[in-house]
Design a protein around this motif. Structure first.
Motif: not given
Length: 148
Positions: A8-9, A58-66
């Motif tokens: 996880g990244l 690989l599991v990557v966190g994606l910073p979506y907008s609110m």
């Protein structure tokens, strides 16, 4: 349930929080924090972890907008993840990581392990939260398939 080895990244501009899971895919834990210098150096540190842990995905966190859209930072993370995926020859899956750093900070404060000087601890825990969300969702979808 098939064994899984995932990383996880939590990809940020300055650091990458890294988490791994046990072979059963039940529990994610923070492993390390990579201080970003160059793509090649980041890649080398991640390659070493991939080889040591026999990583499959690989599991990557994606910073979506609110509002749920993909902003500039999310597109930068996707670009980095695609380069990483190609270089490591591993598939990538994304997890919505909105508020994971805030959640990580809260958990550390509750455990009285929070230090504003140790941003790496937040990144590692955020990576573990991201990976745990993916593991839980994977497990629940496999359970629903086996019940049908």
């Amino acid at each position: 349930m098939p064994k899984i080895s995932a990383l996880g990244l939590d990809v940020g501009k300055k650091r990458i929080g890294v988490a791994g899971c046990d072979g059963t895919g039940l529990i994610a834990t923070g492993i390390t924090t990579i201080e970003r210098t160059s793509f090649e150096r980041d890649l080398e540190q991640l390659r070493q972890l991939v080889e040591e842990r026999d990583v499959q995905i690989l599991v990557v966190g994606l910073p979506y907008s609110m509002d749920g859209s993909l902003g500039f930072q999310a597109r930068q993370v996707q670009k980095f993840a695609r380069r990483l995926s190609k270089a490591l020859q591993l598939p990538v899956e994304y997890v919505d990581e909105r508020l994971t750093s805030l959640e990580a900070e809260q958990q550390l404060k509750e455990r009285k392990q929070f230090s504003s000087r140790d941003k790496g601890a937040i990144d590692r825990l955020a990576a573990a939260i991201i990976l745990q969300q993916w593991l839980d969702s994977r497990r629940s979808s496999q359970l629903s398939v086996t019940r049908e």
